[in-house]
Enzyme design. Structure first.
Site, PDB file in Angstrom:
ATOM      1  N   GLU A  65       0.813  -1.216   0.000  1.00 11.38           N
ATOM      2  CA  GLU A  65       0.000   0.000   0.000  1.00 11.38           C
ATOM      3  C   GLU A  65       0.849   1.270   0.000  1.00 11.38           C
ATOM      4  O   GLU A  65       0.472   2.284  -0.594  1.00 11.38           O
ATOM      5  CB  GLU A  65      -0.941   0.013   1.205  1.00 11.38           C
ATOM      6  CG  GLU A  65      -2.042  -1.043   1.150  1.00 11.38           C
ATOM      7  CD  GLU A  65      -1.589  -2.430   1.603  1.00 11.38           C
ATOM      8  OE1 GLU A  65      -0.419  -2.572   2.026  1.00 11.38           O
ATOM      9  OE2 GLU A  65      -2.404  -3.369   1.541  1.00 11.38           O
ATOM     10  N   HIS A 116     -14.769  -1.077   3.447  1.00 15.78           N
ATOM     11  CA  HIS A 116     -14.669  -1.840   4.696  1.00 15.78           C
ATOM     12  C   HIS A 116     -14.312  -0.967   5.894  1.00 15.78           C
ATOM     13  O   HIS A 116     -13.542  -1.368   6.765  1.00 15.78           O
ATOM     14  CB  HIS A 116     -13.660  -2.991   4.558  1.00 15.78           C
ATOM     15  CG  HIS A 116     -14.085  -4.058   3.584  1.00 15.78           C
ATOM     16  ND1 HIS A 116     -14.271  -3.794   2.238  1.00 15.78           N
ATOM     17  CD2 HIS A 116     -14.367  -5.367   3.740  1.00 15.78           C
ATOM     18  CE1 HIS A 116     -14.643  -4.896   1.623  1.00 15.78           C
ATOM     19  NE2 HIS A 116     -14.721  -5.866   2.500  1.00 15.78           N
TER      20      HIS A 116
END
Lengths: 265, 316
Positions: free
Chosen positions: B56, B107
């Site tokens: 990420e 999420h």
């Protein structure tokens, strides 16, 4: 010609850090010859048109060597050389670490180690997607090889086949706290980068013949990115700064400044 | 009574629509394309979709490089991996140089359910709001999600769009306009103002129904942009009703409640109460069970409304 440019850039570096009273001379001086070669020979760029779409891009991932980048940019004509002496002063475009929104020619805002290579991959991918022929150059410090993100980027650079990307690793062997082999041993660098899928070229980073030759070879590599590991000397060009950890992030005092300027001629 | 749909599906639809009308859009994800649903964009526009694997930090800085070159970028992963794990990359590579990177985080919140605390991101709004140049958007349903995603593609500067995992009731109208920094009045009332964001807006509407039974006429506001927050709207309704309750599926510290209380205390210091996660990490469980355990139900909002109105008294 390149040697002379490099000498002038080194003098600017010393003068601006001395005037600012702080900054990073060691890693600026080790990077100077490579930056000189890039801005005065290798890269296609236009100081009068810094946003030219097809220009080659240079990212200084080791953002603390900002004085070297600023000197190369000013000497190339991106902004007046006199402005170099505003380094780190309030209101200056020459921030302690490069700010792409303030100074023309700065391609990425850097300073937090380890991010410039990923940014360079983004630029290389943009070129591929848009059929642009520009090349991307990223300079990383050897200490940055401690950062996990560098290896994430290394993997993805090879995975995405960014052969329009060339990384220069300024291997001066010293980081802030001491020799890299003591602080965090990053060797064997050549086999590490090779195993990550990169073309690796190893040269003396203070020989213009070797530097130019390496950049030329990198251009002809297809299907994978290239890293040029340039063996350099931290503080190169000023006798008492050479190989001295103490000059990683410290300005010379008056005597040292005068001595350095004398040595640089 | 309401139709339900996931915000992720709406995000995917918006991306495909954007991709079919322009070529400057690039979508990045980190080994979660089937969860965040960018896989649907990838099927149609494979060249414009990059999966960076579980990296990420790398993804955020690659996004910056693409944006600096002129691409319009969406970087999508779970909220927990798209904020705290990469805060420095967002700060240094994206927010500081004000690049056009849109981080779409799915999420978010406790309704993630079974995955538990490691995956229930409850601090993301606080983190993102603290960054200069960053815009923070929390859409309340699928329809608003789609509009927000289509809106930010041309927006100048980085944005953070927070989405949930589960189905959420569609409570906005097809013809309602989305704009950054503009809150939406879902129900106009005179007795108290309920300000919700994301999944809590529908719960505020349900709370308003409960309050109606006690002859309390509540205003319900959908605060879909947390930063810049719609100060005018907050001040207007605080003045009119004299009591405010905020509701968010986020830590009570640093999110909508903090933002609204700042606006109130500096402009219209009326009684207020914040509904949110009480500064704890989450745990495994079913979404509804968790919302109940942590006090995020319509009943909790209605109770808070009674309490705040009591503190306010008869005077507005």
């Amino acid at each position: 010609m390149l040697e002379e440019k490099a000498r002038i850039i080194r003098k600017h570096i010393i003068k601006m850090i001395y005037t600012a009273g702080s900054g990073h001379p060691g890693g600026s001086l080790s990077a100077t010859d490579i930056l000189t070669a890039l801005y005065f020979n290798v890269m296609r760029h236009d100081p009068k048109n810094p946003k030219w779409e097809d220009r080659d891009r240079f990212i200084l991932s080791k953002g603390h060597a900002a004085p070297a980048l600023y000197s190369a940019l000013a000497t190339s004509g991106y902004f007046p050389v006199e402005e170099l002496l505003t380094l780190r002063k309030l209101g200056s475009r020459l921030q302690g670490h490069p700010d792409m929104r303030k100074l023309p020619g700065v391609e990425a805002s850097t300073g937090s180690e380890g991010q410039g290579l990923s940014i360079g991959i983004g630029m290389a991918l943009h070129a591929k997607l848009n059929r642009k022929l520009y090349r991307v150059y990223v300079m990383i410090g050897d200490g940055e090889n401690d950062c996990g993100q560098i290896w994430e980027a290394a993997m993805s650079g090879a995975h995405f086949k960014t052969d329009n990307l060339t990384v220069i690793l300024d291997r001066n062997g010293l980081q802030l706290d001491g020799p890299t082999r003591q602080i965090m041993d990053i060797e064997p660098l050549v086999s590490k980068w090779k195993s990550f899928g990169w073309k690796v070229i190893e040269i003396n980073g203070h020989s213009f013949r070797e530097i130019l030759n390496a950049f030329n070879r990198a251009k002809s590599v297809k299907g994978k990115p290239t890293i040029i590991i340039t063996h350099t000397i931290k503080g190169k060009g000023v006798s008492f700064m050479e190989g001295a950890v103490s000059f990683h992030g410290k300005s010379p005092n008056k005597e040292e400044y005068e001595q350095a300027m004398k040595e640089l001629g | 009574m309401w139709n339900k749909k996931t915000q992720r599906d709406a995000f995917a639809e918006a991306l495909v629509e954007i991709g079919s009308r322009r070529k400057d859009v690039v979508v990045l994800t980190a080994d979660l394309s089937s969860s965040v649903k960018t896989n649907r964009f990838a099927e149609k526009f494979p060249e414009h979709h990059f999966n960076v694997g579980i990296s990420e930090q790398n993804m955020m800085s690659i996004a910056a490089g693409l944006a600096a070159s002129g691409s319009r970028v969406f970087a999508s992963t779970f909220a927990v991996f798209g904020t705290s794990r990469v805060y420095d990359q967002i700060r240094q590579s994206i927010a500081w140089p004000k690049l056009n990177v849109n981080i779409v985080a799915t999420h978010a919140g406790i309704t993630v359910g079974g995955d538990g605390a490691s995956h229930q991101m409850l601090e993301d709004v606080a983190l993102m709001c603290s960054l200069p140049n960053m815009t923070v958007i929390v859409p309340c349903d699928a329809l608003e999600t789609k509009k927000a995603v289509k809106f930010v593609v041309d927006y100048n500067g980085p944005t953070y769009i927070r989405l949930g995992r589960s189905d959420v009731p569609t409570i906005t109208q097809e013809n309602a306009l989305f704009s950054i920094g503009k809150a939406m009045v879902m129900k106009d009332g005179k007795d108290i103002t309920l300000i919700g964001t994301g999944t809590m807006v529908s719960r505020c509407l349900l709370a308003a129904e409960k309050l109606e039974k006690d002859n309390i006429d509540a205003t319900v506001i959908n605060m879909s942009t947390i930063k810049p927050v719609d100060e005018k709207m907050i001040i207007k309704y605080a003045k009119e009703t004299g009591a405010v309750v905020t509701a968010e599926e986020h830590n009570i510290i640093g999110g909508l409640g903090s933002m609204v209380s700042t606006v109130l205390s500096e402009n219209v210091p009326v009684p207020m109460k914040r509904i949110g996660i009480p500064d704890v990490f989450g745990e495994s469980g079913k979404s509804d069970e968790l919302m109940e355990k942590y006090g995020l139900t319509p009943e909790n909002i209605a109770e808070a409304a009674h309490e705040v109105m009591k503190r306010r008294g008869k005077q507005k």
